[in-house]
Design a protein around this motif. Structure first.
Motif, PDB file in Angstrom:
ATOM      1  N   ASN A  47       0.828  -1.219   0.000  1.00 26.19           N
ATOM      2  CA  ASN A  47       0.000   0.000   0.000  1.00 26.19           C
ATOM      3  C   ASN A  47       0.854   1.257   0.000  1.00 26.19           C
ATOM      4  O   ASN A  47       0.484   2.256  -0.605  1.00 26.19           O
ATOM      5  CB  ASN A  47      -0.920   0.025   1.220  1.00 26.19           C
ATOM      6  CG  ASN A  47      -2.183  -0.761   1.000  1.00 26.19           C
ATOM      7  OD1 ASN A  47      -2.642  -0.931  -0.120  1.00 26.19           O
ATOM      8  ND2 ASN A  47      -2.745  -1.269   2.079  1.00 26.19           N
ATOM      9  N   THR A  48       2.005   1.222   0.694  1.00 24.44           N
ATOM     10  CA  THR A  48       2.822   2.427   0.817  1.00 24.44           C
ATOM     11  C   THR A  48       3.970   2.495  -0.187  1.00 24.44           C
ATOM     12  O   THR A  48       4.265   3.558  -0.713  1.00 24.44           O
ATOM     13  CB  THR A  48       3.401   2.550   2.238  1.00 24.44           C
ATOM     14  OG1 THR A  48       4.123   1.357   2.555  1.00 24.44           O
ATOM     15  CG2 THR A  48       2.312   2.747   3.265  1.00 24.44           C
ATOM     16  N   ASN A  49       4.615   1.367  -0.458  1.00 24.13           N
ATOM     17  CA  ASN A  49       5.810   1.382  -1.314  1.00 24.13           C
ATOM     18  C   ASN A  49       5.621   0.718  -2.672  1.00 24.13           C
ATOM     19  O   ASN A  49       6.485   0.827  -3.530  1.00 24.13           O
ATOM     20  CB  ASN A  49       6.980   0.669  -0.609  1.00 24.13           C
ATOM     21  CG  ASN A  49       7.299   1.272   0.729  1.00 24.13           C
ATOM     22  OD1 ASN A  49       7.120   2.467   0.926  1.00 24.13           O
ATOM     23  ND2 ASN A  49       7.745   0.453   1.656  1.00 24.13           N
ATOM     24  N   GLY A  50       4.546  -0.009  -2.848  1.00 20.29           N
ATOM     25  CA  GLY A  50       4.367  -0.750  -4.084  1.00 20.29           C
ATOM     26  C   GLY A  50       5.232  -2.002  -4.088  1.00 20.29           C
ATOM     27  O   GLY A  50       5.835  -2.378  -3.098  1.00 20.29           O
ATOM     28  N   MET A  51       5.316  -2.608  -5.230  1.00 18.51           N
ATOM     29  CA  MET A  51       6.041  -3.868  -5.406  1.00 18.51           C
ATOM     30  C   MET A  51       7.529  -3.600  -5.613  1.00 18.51           C
ATOM     31  O   MET A  51       7.892  -2.710  -6.377  1.00 18.51           O
ATOM     32  CB  MET A  51       5.440  -4.572  -6.634  1.00 18.51           C
ATOM     33  CG  MET A  51       5.982  -5.888  -6.972  1.00 18.51           C
ATOM     34  SD  MET A  51       5.365  -7.128  -5.869  1.00 18.51           S
ATOM     35  CE  MET A  51       6.312  -8.484  -6.513  1.00 18.51           C
ATOM     36  N   PRO A  52       8.411  -4.379  -4.940  1.00 19.73           N
ATOM     37  CA  PRO A  52       9.845  -4.238  -5.225  1.00 19.73           C
ATOM     38  C   PRO A  52      10.123  -4.538  -6.698  1.00 19.73           C
ATOM     39  O   PRO A  52       9.446  -5.360  -7.311  1.00 19.73           O
ATOM     40  CB  PRO A  52      10.492  -5.303  -4.336  1.00 19.73           C
ATOM     41  CG  PRO A  52       9.467  -5.643  -3.316  1.00 19.73           C
ATOM     42  CD  PRO A  52       8.134  -5.381  -3.934  1.00 19.73           C
ATOM     43  N   LYS A  53      11.105  -3.880  -7.265  1.00 11.29           N
ATOM     44  CA  LYS A  53      11.437  -4.077  -8.678  1.00 11.29           C
ATOM     45  C   LYS A  53      11.868  -5.520  -8.907  1.00 11.29           C
ATOM     46  O   LYS A  53      12.590  -6.105  -8.120  1.00 11.29           O
ATOM     47  CB  LYS A  53      12.556  -3.128  -9.121  1.00 11.29           C
ATOM     48  CG  LYS A  53      12.178  -1.663  -8.996  1.00 11.29           C
ATOM     49  CD  LYS A  53      11.026  -1.312  -9.916  1.00 11.29           C
ATOM     50  CE  LYS A  53      10.639   0.138  -9.764  1.00 11.29           C
ATOM     51  NZ  LYS A  53       9.250   0.389  -9.919  1.00 11.29           N
ATOM     52  N   SER A  54      11.409  -6.087  -9.995  1.00 10.37           N
ATOM     53  CA  SER A  54      11.702  -7.479 -10.298  1.00 10.37           C
ATOM     54  C   SER A  54      11.634  -7.698 -11.806  1.00 10.37           C
ATOM     55  O   SER A  54      10.817  -7.088 -12.487  1.00 10.37           O
ATOM     56  CB  SER A  54      10.689  -8.354  -9.555  1.00 10.37           C
ATOM     57  OG  SER A  54      10.448  -9.542 -10.194  1.00 10.37           O
ATOM     58  N   GLU A  55      12.486  -8.548 -12.283  1.00  7.01           N
ATOM     59  CA  GLU A  55      12.497  -8.909 -13.705  1.00  7.01           C
ATOM     60  C   GLU A  55      11.635 -10.153 -13.891  1.00  7.01           C
ATOM     61  O   GLU A  55      12.115 -11.270 -13.824  1.00  7.01           O
ATOM     62  CB  GLU A  55      13.932  -9.189 -14.164  1.00  7.01           C
ATOM     63  CG  GLU A  55      14.850  -7.987 -14.095  1.00  7.01           C
ATOM     64  CD  GLU A  55      14.460  -6.894 -15.074  1.00  7.01           C
ATOM     65  OE1 GLU A  55      14.018  -7.218 -16.196  1.00  7.01           O
ATOM     66  OE2 GLU A  55      14.570  -5.711 -14.711  1.00  7.01           O
ATOM     67  N   THR A  56      10.352  -9.958 -14.075  1.00  9.75           N
ATOM     68  CA  THR A  56       9.443 -11.083 -14.260  1.00  9.75           C
ATOM     69  C   THR A  56       8.317 -10.668 -15.199  1.00  9.75           C
ATOM     70  O   THR A  56       8.023  -9.489 -15.340  1.00  9.75           O
ATOM     71  CB  THR A  56       8.871 -11.581 -12.917  1.00  9.75           C
ATOM     72  OG1 THR A  56       8.084 -12.744 -13.165  1.00  9.75           O
ATOM     73  CG2 THR A  56       8.033 -10.528 -12.239  1.00  9.75           C
TER      74      THR A  56
END
Length: 174
Positions: A47-56
């Motif tokens: 809710n606060t930071n969003g999804m961590p960056k990921s190569e998927t």
């Protein structure tokens, strides 16, 4: 982008193709039991930071029963820049399908369950003592009931704060 619901078997196939499984439950829930290779990113963090960056190319979100995930589907859709899926039945559905999970019984019960057990015990104790010893013990049940009501209204639970400081909860993974 709109999330799609996947059966546990379809999710397992997608994981084999490089999708990422994200467990949106709290850290204490995840520490006790989780799907093998699932990443823990609690809903509050999403809710606060969003999804961590990921190569998927795809992310599969899940909770315990699937309810939290479905309720937060709109937020989850906006967290990822790839295809978004929801695991049907959550962790419970995954286990029902006979798929692998990691269990660590040495981890404490989830804090919410500890609060439910503690509050229920104190209310029952107040009723039993009020009936058998002195009616003034009913005040214990009333006090706990008022505390639960205030926790629901304010979002602050004093019993949870006390339980977090207990020695058995010091093992929980943060």
């Amino acid at each position: 982008m709109s999330s799609k619901v996947l059966t546990p078997q379809a999710a397992q196939t997608l994981l084999a193709q490089g999708a990422v499984m994200v467990d949106i439950r709290s850290a204490d829930e995840y520490a006790r039991e989780h799907i093998v290779d699932a990443q823990n990113v609690p809903m509050e963090q999403l809710n606060t930071n969003g999804m961590p960056k990921s190569e998927t190319n795809a992310v599969i979100f899940h909770c315990n029963s699937g309810n939290r995930t479905v309720i937060n589907a709109g937020v989850l859709d906006n967290c990822a820049t790839c295809e978004v899926y929801i695991l049907e039945g959550g962790l419970a559905g995954w286990k029902k399908a006979g798929l692998p999970v990691v269990k660590d019984a040495s981890q404490p019960l989830e804090l919410q369950r500890q609060v439910q057990i503690g509050a229920g015990f104190m209310i029952l104790l107040g009723v039993i003592l009020g009936t058998t010893v002195s009616p003034s013990w009913y005040a214990l049940s009333g006090f706990v009931g008022a505390g639960l009501m205030m926790a629901g209204i304010t979002g602050f639970c004093g019993l949870a704060r006390v339980l977090m400081k207990m020695p058995w909860n010091k093992k929980a993974v943060a």
